[in-house]
Scaffold this motif. Structure first.
Motif, mmCIF file in Angstrom:
data_model
loop_
_atom_site.group_PDB
_atom_site.id
_atom_site.type_symbol
_atom_site.label_atom_id
_atom_site.label_comp_id
_atom_site.label_asym_id
_atom_site.label_seq_id
_atom_site.Cartn_x
_atom_site.Cartn_y
_atom_site.Cartn_z
ATOM 1 N N GLY A 76 0.824 -1.200 0.000
ATOM 2 C CA GLY A 76 0.000 0.000 0.000
ATOM 3 C C GLY A 76 0.852 1.242 0.000
ATOM 4 O O GLY A 76 2.087 1.174 0.029
ATOM 5 N N ALA A 77 0.205 2.355 -0.023
ATOM 6 C CA ALA A 77 0.902 3.649 -0.020
ATOM 7 C C ALA A 77 0.428 4.459 1.172
ATOM 8 O O ALA A 77 -0.747 4.404 1.557
ATOM 9 C CB ALA A 77 0.617 4.398 -1.322
ATOM 10 N N LEU A 78 1.327 5.192 1.752
ATOM 11 C CA LEU A 78 1.003 6.044 2.894
ATOM 12 C C LEU A 78 1.245 7.497 2.514
ATOM 13 O O LEU A 78 2.137 7.803 1.727
ATOM 14 C CB LEU A 78 1.883 5.677 4.100
ATOM 15 N N ARG A 79 0.472 8.403 3.073
ATOM 16 C CA ARG A 79 0.697 9.823 2.825
ATOM 17 C C ARG A 79 1.337 10.446 4.068
ATOM 18 O O ARG A 79 1.136 9.971 5.186
ATOM 19 C CB ARG A 79 -0.600 10.534 2.480
ATOM 20 N N VAL A 80 2.126 11.478 3.850
ATOM 21 C CA VAL A 80 2.734 12.213 4.970
ATOM 22 C C VAL A 80 1.646 13.096 5.567
ATOM 23 O O VAL A 80 1.070 13.940 4.886
ATOM 24 C CB VAL A 80 3.942 13.049 4.500
ATOM 25 N N ALA A 81 1.365 12.896 6.840
ATOM 26 C CA ALA A 81 0.303 13.649 7.504
ATOM 27 C C ALA A 81 0.800 14.976 8.044
ATOM 28 O O ALA A 81 0.034 15.903 8.254
ATOM 29 C CB ALA A 81 -0.290 12.824 8.638
ATOM 30 N N GLY A 82 2.106 15.096 8.292
ATOM 31 C CA GLY A 82 2.645 16.339 8.830
ATOM 32 C C GLY A 82 4.108 16.199 9.137
ATOM 33 O O GLY A 82 4.687 15.127 9.009
ATOM 34 N N LYS A 83 4.706 17.311 9.536
ATOM 35 C CA LYS A 83 6.116 17.338 9.900
ATOM 36 C C LYS A 83 6.245 17.917 11.299
ATOM 37 O O LYS A 83 5.448 18.755 11.708
ATOM 38 C CB LYS A 83 6.911 18.198 8.917
ATOM 39 N N SER A 84 7.246 17.468 12.001
ATOM 40 C CA SER A 84 7.499 17.962 13.345
ATOM 41 C C SER A 84 8.968 18.307 13.470
ATOM 42 O O SER A 84 9.829 17.524 13.070
ATOM 43 C CB SER A 84 7.128 16.888 14.362
ATOM 44 N N PHE A 85 9.264 19.468 13.998
ATOM 45 C CA PHE A 85 10.647 19.891 14.193
ATOM 46 C C PHE A 85 10.987 19.854 15.669
ATOM 47 O O PHE A 85 10.095 19.960 16.533
ATOM 48 C CB PHE A 85 10.851 21.293 13.623
ATOM 49 N N ALA A 86 12.248 19.689 15.986
ATOM 50 C CA ALA A 86 12.692 19.590 17.384
ATOM 51 C C ALA A 86 12.138 20.761 18.192
ATOM 52 O O ALA A 86 12.233 21.912 17.791
ATOM 53 C CB ALA A 86 14.229 19.579 17.435
ATOM 54 N N GLY A 87 11.532 20.441 19.304
ATOM 55 C CA GLY A 87 10.975 21.465 20.185
ATOM 56 C C GLY A 87 9.591 21.931 19.784
ATOM 57 O O GLY A 87 8.989 22.753 20.456
ATOM 58 N N HIS A 88 9.069 21.416 18.674
ATOM 59 C CA HIS A 88 7.757 21.825 18.180
ATOM 60 C C HIS A 88 6.965 20.578 17.798
ATOM 61 O O HIS A 88 7.086 20.100 16.669
ATOM 62 C CB HIS A 88 7.883 22.768 16.987
ATOM 63 N N PRO A 89 6.153 20.047 18.686
ATOM 64 C CA PRO A 89 5.420 18.824 18.390
ATOM 65 C C PRO A 89 4.474 19.010 17.223
ATOM 66 O O PRO A 89 4.007 20.107 16.943
ATOM 67 C CB PRO A 89 4.637 18.538 19.674
ATOM 68 N N PHE A 90 4.161 17.917 16.544
ATOM 69 C CA PHE A 90 3.231 17.923 15.413
ATOM 70 C C PHE A 90 1.847 18.209 15.913
ATOM 71 O O PHE A 90 1.398 17.713 16.895
ATOM 72 C CB PHE A 90 3.305 16.576 14.684
#
Length: 90
Positions: A76-90
């Motif tokens: 199957g294929a998955l989509r990227v739901a979001g990005k998270s950067f250090a110190g900033h939760p998704f």
């Protein structure tokens, strides 16, 4: 499994008293080179005057996913739901 001898339970207050008897307040401080500080306790907080690291990066890169989002055979294929950067939760 080893057969350990039974030890009677103690109350939370008794446990705290035992722990307190092993702890001692710091009454003196000293300054020494960082290389000699291994295993020692800080007398006060230490804060860096600069952002460390200076570059935007992450100590752990990767993806999180749920197997249940795939087909039963794992395809199957998955989509990227979001990005998270250090110190900033998704």
């Amino acid at each position: 499994m080893p057969n350990y001898p039974h030890r009677p339970s103690i109350t939370a207050d008794e446990a705290r008293a035992r722990i307190d008897s092993l702890c001692h307040a710091v009454s003196e401080t000293e300054q020494l080179p960082i290389a000699d500080a291994l295993g020692r306790v800080l007398a006060e907080d230490v804060a860096s005057p600069v952002n460390v690291p200076e570059a935007n990066n992450s100590a752990m890169d990767g993806y999180a996913m749920r197997f249940s989002d795939l087909n039963a055979d794992g395809s199957g294929a998955l989509r990227v739901a979001g990005k998270s950067f250090a110190g900033h939760p998704f």
